[in-house]
Design a protein around this motif. Structure first.
Motif, PDB file in Angstrom:
ATOM      1  N   GLN A 150      25.562 -42.616  55.167  1.00 12.55           N
ATOM      2  CA  GLN A 150      24.522 -43.499  55.676  1.00 12.55           C
ATOM      3  C   GLN A 150      23.281 -43.434  54.791  1.00 12.55           C
ATOM      4  OE1 GLN A 150      22.679 -42.203  59.401  1.00 12.55           O
ATOM      5  NE2 GLN A 150      22.662 -44.300  60.155  1.00 12.55           N
ATOM      6  N   GLU A 151      22.684 -44.600  54.503  1.00 12.93           N
ATOM      7  CA  GLU A 151      21.432 -44.658  53.750  1.00 12.93           C
ATOM      8  C   GLU A 151      20.322 -44.044  54.595  1.00 12.93           C
ATOM      9  OE1 GLU A 151      19.323 -44.887  50.725  1.00 12.93           O
ATOM     10  OE2 GLU A 151      20.736 -46.531  50.399  1.00 12.93           O
ATOM     11  N   HIS A 152      19.663 -43.029  54.049  1.00 15.56           N
ATOM     12  CA  HIS A 152      18.654 -42.283  54.799  1.00 15.56           C
ATOM     13  C   HIS A 152      17.508 -43.166  55.265  1.00 15.56           C
ATOM     14  CE1 HIS A 152      15.670 -39.246  55.795  1.00 15.56           C
ATOM     15  NE2 HIS A 152      14.872 -39.710  54.869  1.00 15.56           N
ATOM     16  N   VAL A 204      32.860 -44.670  53.842  1.00 12.97           N
ATOM     17  CA  VAL A 204      33.551 -43.541  54.468  1.00 12.97           C
ATOM     18  C   VAL A 204      34.395 -42.876  53.390  1.00 12.97           C
ATOM     19  CG1 VAL A 204      35.227 -42.794  56.191  1.00 12.97           C
ATOM     20  CG2 VAL A 204      33.597 -44.616  56.750  1.00 12.97           C
ATOM     21  N   ALA A 205      34.320 -41.561  53.302  1.00 12.58           N
ATOM     22  CA  ALA A 205      35.086 -40.822  52.300  1.00 12.58           C
ATOM     23  C   ALA A 205      35.597 -39.527  52.942  1.00 12.58           C
ATOM     24  CB  ALA A 205      34.221 -40.535  51.070  1.00 12.58           C
ATOM     25  N   TYR A 206      36.192 -38.659  52.119  1.00 14.39           N
ATOM     26  CA  TYR A 206      36.774 -37.422  52.629  1.00 14.39           C
ATOM     27  C   TYR A 206      36.347 -36.248  51.749  1.00 14.39           C
ATOM     28  CZ  TYR A 206      39.654 -40.472  55.480  1.00 14.39           C
ATOM     29  OH  TYR A 206      40.061 -41.421  56.374  1.00 14.39           O
ATOM     30  N   ILE A 241      21.919 -39.989  52.967  1.00 12.21           N
ATOM     31  CA  ILE A 241      21.750 -39.862  51.521  1.00 12.21           C
ATOM     32  C   ILE A 241      20.776 -40.913  50.987  1.00 12.21           C
ATOM     33  CG2 ILE A 241      24.082 -38.919  51.262  1.00 12.21           C
ATOM     34  CD1 ILE A 241      23.541 -42.418  50.007  1.00 12.21           C
ATOM     35  N   VAL A 242      20.380 -40.718  49.742  1.00 12.57           N
ATOM     36  CA  VAL A 242      19.667 -41.747  48.987  1.00 12.57           C
ATOM     37  C   VAL A 242      20.627 -42.257  47.923  1.00 12.57           C
ATOM     38  CG1 VAL A 242      17.768 -42.248  47.407  1.00 12.57           C
ATOM     39  CG2 VAL A 242      17.382 -40.810  49.419  1.00 12.57           C
ATOM     40  N   GLN A 243      20.911 -43.537  47.969  1.00 11.54           N
ATOM     41  CA  GLN A 243      21.890 -44.141  47.066  1.00 11.54           C
ATOM     42  C   GLN A 243      21.214 -44.700  45.823  1.00 11.54           C
ATOM     43  OE1 GLN A 243      25.495 -44.674  47.442  1.00 11.54           O
ATOM     44  NE2 GLN A 243      25.127 -45.135  45.290  1.00 11.54           N
ATOM     45  N   THR A 244      21.703 -44.302  44.659  1.00 12.82           N
ATOM     46  CA  THR A 244      21.304 -44.938  43.402  1.00 12.82           C
ATOM     47  C   THR A 244      22.303 -46.046  43.105  1.00 12.82           C
ATOM     48  OG1 THR A 244      20.361 -42.899  42.530  1.00 12.82           O
ATOM     49  CG2 THR A 244      20.926 -44.611  40.939  1.00 12.82           C
ATOM     50  N   GLY A 245      21.814 -47.275  42.949  1.00 17.74           N
ATOM     51  CA  GLY A 245      22.721 -48.384  42.680  1.00 17.74           C
ATOM     52  C   GLY A 245      23.568 -48.734  43.890  1.00 17.74           C
ATOM     53  N   ALA A 246      24.829 -49.062  43.645  1.00 16.35           N
ATOM     54  CA  ALA A 246      25.731 -49.528  44.696  1.00 16.35           C
ATOM     55  C   ALA A 246      26.658 -48.414  45.160  1.00 16.35           C
ATOM     56  CB  ALA A 246      26.557 -50.708  44.183  1.00 16.35           C
ATOM     57  N   ALA A 247      26.914 -48.386  46.463  1.00 20.67           N
ATOM     58  CA  ALA A 247      27.865 -47.413  46.995  1.00 20.67           C
ATOM     59  C   ALA A 247      29.303 -47.892  46.820  1.00 20.67           C
ATOM     60  CB  ALA A 247      27.571 -47.143  48.468  1.00 20.67           C
ATOM     61  N   CYS A 248      29.494 -49.216  46.859  1.00 16.83           N
ATOM     62  CA  CYS A 248      30.842 -49.786  46.814  1.00 16.83           C
ATOM     63  C   CYS A 248      31.290 -50.075  45.381  1.00 16.83           C
ATOM     64  CB  CYS A 248      30.872 -51.072  47.637  1.00 16.83           C
ATOM     65  SG  CYS A 248      32.514 -51.825  47.760  1.00 16.83           S
ATOM     66  N   HIS A 249      32.577 -49.877  45.119  1.00 14.87           N
ATOM     67  CA  HIS A 249      33.106 -50.122  43.767  1.00 14.87           C
ATOM     68  C   HIS A 249      33.062 -51.608  43.400  1.00 14.87           C
ATOM     69  CE1 HIS A 249      36.660 -51.271  46.101  1.00 14.87           C
ATOM     70  NE2 HIS A 249      37.109 -51.878  45.014  1.00 14.87           N
ATOM     71  N   CYS A 276      29.977 -50.668  51.393  1.00 12.79           N
ATOM     72  CA  CYS A 276      31.383 -51.091  51.437  1.00 12.79           C
ATOM     73  C   CYS A 276      31.632 -52.052  52.605  1.00 12.79           C
ATOM     74  CB  CYS A 276      32.288 -49.875  51.589  1.00 12.79           C
ATOM     75  SG  CYS A 276      32.320 -48.810  50.128  1.00 12.79           S
ATOM     76  N   PHE A 277      30.721 -52.053  53.595  1.00 13.13           N
ATOM     77  CA  PHE A 277      30.905 -52.879  54.785  1.00 13.13           C
ATOM     78  C   PHE A 277      30.090 -54.168  54.652  1.00 13.13           C
ATOM     79  CE2 PHE A 277      31.578 -48.461  55.974  1.00 13.13           C
ATOM     80  CZ  PHE A 277      32.825 -48.524  56.579  1.00 13.13           C
ATOM     81  N   TYR A 278      30.419 -54.951  53.630  1.00  7.69           N
ATOM     82  CA  TYR A 278      29.647 -56.162  53.353  1.00  7.69           C
ATOM     83  C   TYR A 278      30.305 -57.422  53.901  1.00  7.69           C
ATOM     84  CZ  TYR A 278      33.023 -56.646  49.525  1.00  7.69           C
ATOM     85  OH  TYR A 278      34.172 -56.762  48.796  1.00  7.69           O
TER      86      TYR A 278
END
Length: 428
Positions: A242-244, A252-254, A308-316, A322-324
């Motif tokens: 989640q974006e802080h 979602v990852a593992y 977290i704080v995301q740099t750039g994009a989270a999704c590939h 990823c939930f766009y």
């Protein structure tokens, strides 16, 4: 008390220099980039020393501190070039959590009570360079400051045993045993100085080493061990990311045990890739790193929430989350999210400023200029006062909304954003 590690930046002629006596640039001299590197390495805060010799250079450094404060989330303590109360005000308004008064400078010692009364004890720190200074100013510092910066290794170990307030100790040489001994003292809040940069490892690793020595370091202790967690059938732990700052769910990852431990140790999110069957540092190839702010476990101990704080994009795919894609909308969620209304309205105002629309009241205000905007803002503030005298609170809502709209027009005119204001509020 969990202990902290501060690093330092020395400003001279608008750049970061190597030391107080050797005015060579550190790296490329880019203080903002350096502050970001320190944050990425796990620093809990930054000590900034201003070596300016003129008002113009001092103002330049104040602007630089403001940019540093906007670029990092860790606190800044700044000192040097403080000659009057106004200098303390400038530092605090630039985003510094505390202004640092050097008690060996008579004008700093003389203004201690005044700045403490004006800005608050929690905004003031004092630097002491010898035992005699501490004895002379001990009571004043306890009364009017909230943090002590101790310089001078030859007397540190004797002084810290009798401290009555939190202190950061400044060390020039890295010596793990001496650092450990200092941090075991109750009132020592942490360390700073050249020892941090000369340790030969990242600040996260240094924290981990100290934590393994029994020192409670900020951000290095996790209240749950891997064996306390309930894993899925593959022996992995699901992680919701989640974006802080916004609360937006990104992915979602593992995690396996190694990913979990590396995340804690480095402050950067690590995962286990099920497709590659290998450890995965998010951003290692794309540069889109995730800086860990906090980890939360659910009631069953089987799912992790990472803020977290995301740099750039989270999704590939290049999307931030990823939930766009929306696949179903019940139509019952049309009501505006109160957390985004200010940004939405501000966005419309900025769009009017950049793409004027005929007949727009917002463009009318921009065309008339700052004096008209200020006049309307004053009128709306008065309307709130009048509405507050009436028994019906509905009038307050209406007038407050008018005031906030005109405030946002002023913000847009002057280039101030809600991020700027909320960041300032969060530091108070």
């Amino acid at each position: 008390m969990t202990k902290e590690i501060y690093t330092h930046i020395i400003l001279k002629n608008g750049i970061s220099v190597r030391s107080l006596t050797n005015f060579k640039a550190r790296g490329d001299g880019d203080a903002i980039a350096e502050a970001k590197r320190f944050e990425d390495q796990g620093a809990d805060g930054i000590l900034i020393i201003d070596l300016s010799e003129s008002d113009a250079e001092h103002d330049r450094h104040i602007d630089l501190m403001r940019e540093i404060g906007r670029s990092v989330r860790i606190p800044m303590i700044a000192g040097g070039a403080i000659h009057r109360v106004e200098d303390v005000k400038k530092l605090l308004y630039a985003g510094c959590s505390q202004a640092l008064l050097d008690m060996s400078v008579s004008e700093n010692a003389a203004m201690l009570k005044e700045v403490s009364d004006r800005f608050g004890k929690d905004k003031i720190a004092c630097v002491i360079t010898d035992q005699a200074q501490l004895e002379e100013y001990d009571q004043q510092i306890q009364t009017y400051a909230s943090l002590l910066l101790l310089v001078g290794e030859h007397h540190l170990y004797e002084v810290v045993q009798n401290l009555k307030m939190p202190a950061l100790t400044v060390l020039t040489r890295f010596d793990h045993q001496k650092i450990q001994a200092l941090l075991q003292a109750e009132q020592v809040a942490g360390i700073t100085g050249s020892c941090v940069l000369s340790s030969g490892s990242s600040i996260y690793n240094l924290k981990q080493q100290l934590a393994e020595s029994g020192i409670a370091m900020k951000g290095s202790e996790c209240s749950l061990k891997w064996e306390d967690l309930k894993l899925n059938s593959d022996g992995l732990l699901p992680v919701v990311v989640q974006e802080h700052s916004t609360g937006e769910v990104l992915m979602v990852a593992y995690m396996n045990e190694e990913a979990f431990l590396r995340t804690i140790r480095t402050g950067k999110m690590h995962y286990f890739s099920r497709s590659r069957q290998s450890l995965w540092l998010k951003g290692e190839t794309s540069g889109h790193y995730q800086q860990m702010i906090s980890l939360h476990i659910d009631c069953d101990n089987d799912t992790l929430l990472a803020k977290i704080v995301q740099t750039g994009a989270a999704c590939h795919t290049g999307n931030h989350s990823c939930f766009y894609r929306s696949i179903l909308n019940s139509g019952s969620g049309d009501r505006k999210n109160p957390l985004t209304v200010f940004d939405d309205v501000y966005g419309v105002i900025m769009d009017r400023k950049e793409h004027p629309k005929e007949g727009s009241y917002t463009n009318y205000l921009f065309d008339k200029g700052i004096d008209k905007i200020l006049k309307k803002l004053g009128e709306e503030a008065t309307e709130i006062v009048i509405a507050a005298k009436n028994p019906n609170p509905e009038e307050i809502k209406y007038e407050a909304a008018d005031f906030l709209y005109h405030l946002m027009v002023l913000m847009a005119e002057r280039g101030v954003t809600w991020d700027d204001i909320t960041e300032e509020l969060s530091k108070r």
